[in-house]
Scaffold this motif. Structure first.
Motif, PDB file in Angstrom:
ATOM      1  N   ILE A   2       0.853  -1.177   0.000  1.00 15.69           N
ATOM      2  CA  ILE A   2       0.000   0.000   0.000  1.00 15.69           C
ATOM      3  C   ILE A   2       0.895   1.236   0.000  1.00 15.69           C
ATOM      4  O   ILE A   2       1.913   1.283   0.696  1.00 15.69           O
ATOM      5  CB  ILE A   2      -0.927  -0.009   1.241  1.00 15.69           C
ATOM      6  CG1 ILE A   2      -1.798  -1.263   1.216  1.00 15.69           C
ATOM      7  CG2 ILE A   2      -1.778   1.236   1.289  1.00 15.69           C
ATOM      8  CD1 ILE A   2      -2.608  -1.469   2.472  1.00 15.69           C
ATOM      9  N   ALA A   3       0.483   2.253  -0.784  1.00  8.26           N
ATOM     10  CA  ALA A   3       1.264   3.491  -0.858  1.00  8.26           C
ATOM     11  C   ALA A   3       1.464   4.069   0.534  1.00  8.26           C
ATOM     12  O   ALA A   3       0.545   4.106   1.343  1.00  8.26           O
ATOM     13  CB  ALA A   3       0.565   4.503  -1.745  1.00  8.26           C
ATOM     14  N   GLY A   4       2.672   4.505   0.814  1.00 12.22           N
ATOM     15  CA  GLY A   4       2.978   5.096   2.113  1.00 12.22           C
ATOM     16  C   GLY A   4       3.341   4.067   3.167  1.00 12.22           C
ATOM     17  O   GLY A   4       3.720   4.429   4.270  1.00 12.22           O
ATOM     18  N   MET A   5       3.202   2.806   2.865  1.00 14.76           N
ATOM     19  CA  MET A   5       3.552   1.757   3.829  1.00 14.76           C
ATOM     20  C   MET A   5       5.050   1.527   3.778  1.00 14.76           C
ATOM     21  O   MET A   5       5.700   1.726   2.763  1.00 14.76           O
ATOM     22  CB  MET A   5       2.832   0.442   3.509  1.00 14.76           C
ATOM     23  CG  MET A   5       1.368   0.486   3.748  1.00 14.76           C
ATOM     24  SD  MET A   5       1.064   0.534   5.516  1.00 14.76           S
ATOM     25  CE  MET A   5      -0.687   0.438   5.532  1.00 14.76           C
ATOM     26  N   ARG A   6       5.583   1.085   4.887  1.00 17.46           N
ATOM     27  CA  ARG A   6       7.015   0.851   5.010  1.00 17.46           C
ATOM     28  C   ARG A   6       7.233  -0.582   5.482  1.00 17.46           C
ATOM     29  O   ARG A   6       6.520  -1.065   6.362  1.00 17.46           O
ATOM     30  CB  ARG A   6       7.568   1.835   6.025  1.00 17.46           C
ATOM     31  CG  ARG A   6       9.035   1.794   6.177  1.00 17.46           C
ATOM     32  CD  ARG A   6       9.479   2.893   7.092  1.00 17.46           C
ATOM     33  NE  ARG A   6      10.719   2.439   7.710  1.00 17.46           N
ATOM     34  CZ  ARG A   6      11.263   2.956   8.771  1.00 17.46           C
ATOM     35  NH1 ARG A   6      10.688   3.960   9.370  1.00 17.46           N
ATOM     36  NH2 ARG A   6      12.383   2.486   9.243  1.00 17.46           N
ATOM     37  N   THR A   7       8.195  -1.252   4.923  1.00 21.06           N
ATOM     38  CA  THR A   7       8.511  -2.617   5.312  1.00 21.06           C
ATOM     39  C   THR A   7       9.506  -2.600   6.458  1.00 21.06           C
ATOM     40  O   THR A   7      10.465  -1.829   6.445  1.00 21.06           O
ATOM     41  CB  THR A   7       9.112  -3.393   4.124  1.00 21.06           C
ATOM     42  OG1 THR A   7       8.158  -3.408   3.069  1.00 21.06           O
ATOM     43  CG2 THR A   7       9.445  -4.814   4.510  1.00 21.06           C
TER      44      THR A   7
END
Length: 90
Positions: A2-7
């Protein structure tokens, strides 16, 4: 993703990993990430409640300190005072 998500990489105990896997396999969650995000939302809510409770305690403490000097009281005297208040109320 998802856009803006960080792993991120996190370490879990075997029991935690199993619980996450079971939640996904049961259909309650679509992915491991969804389980972790839900857990974090609950943690954030709990922290907000703690902050509000702490603010209320600080306010009550400040009000108590501002109300004047305290007085010495035994348990028996306090109980007698309560009983007298009840008696007056009828």
């Amino acid at each position: 993703m998802i856009a803006g998500m960080r792993t991120m990489t996190v370490s879990l105990s075997p029991q935690q990993a199993i619980r996450i896997q079971q939640a996904v396999e049961s259909g309650a969650y679509a992915s491991n990430s969804e389980v972790v995000r839900d857990a974090l939302r609950l943690w954030e809510q709990r922290e907000e409640v703690r902050a509000l409770e702490l603010a209320r305690l600080k306010q009550a403490y400040s009000e108590g300190m501002a109300s004047g000097a305290g007085r010495a009281m035994t348990a028996d005297a306090l109980l007698a005072e309560f009983k007298e208040k009840v008696r007056r109320r009828g």
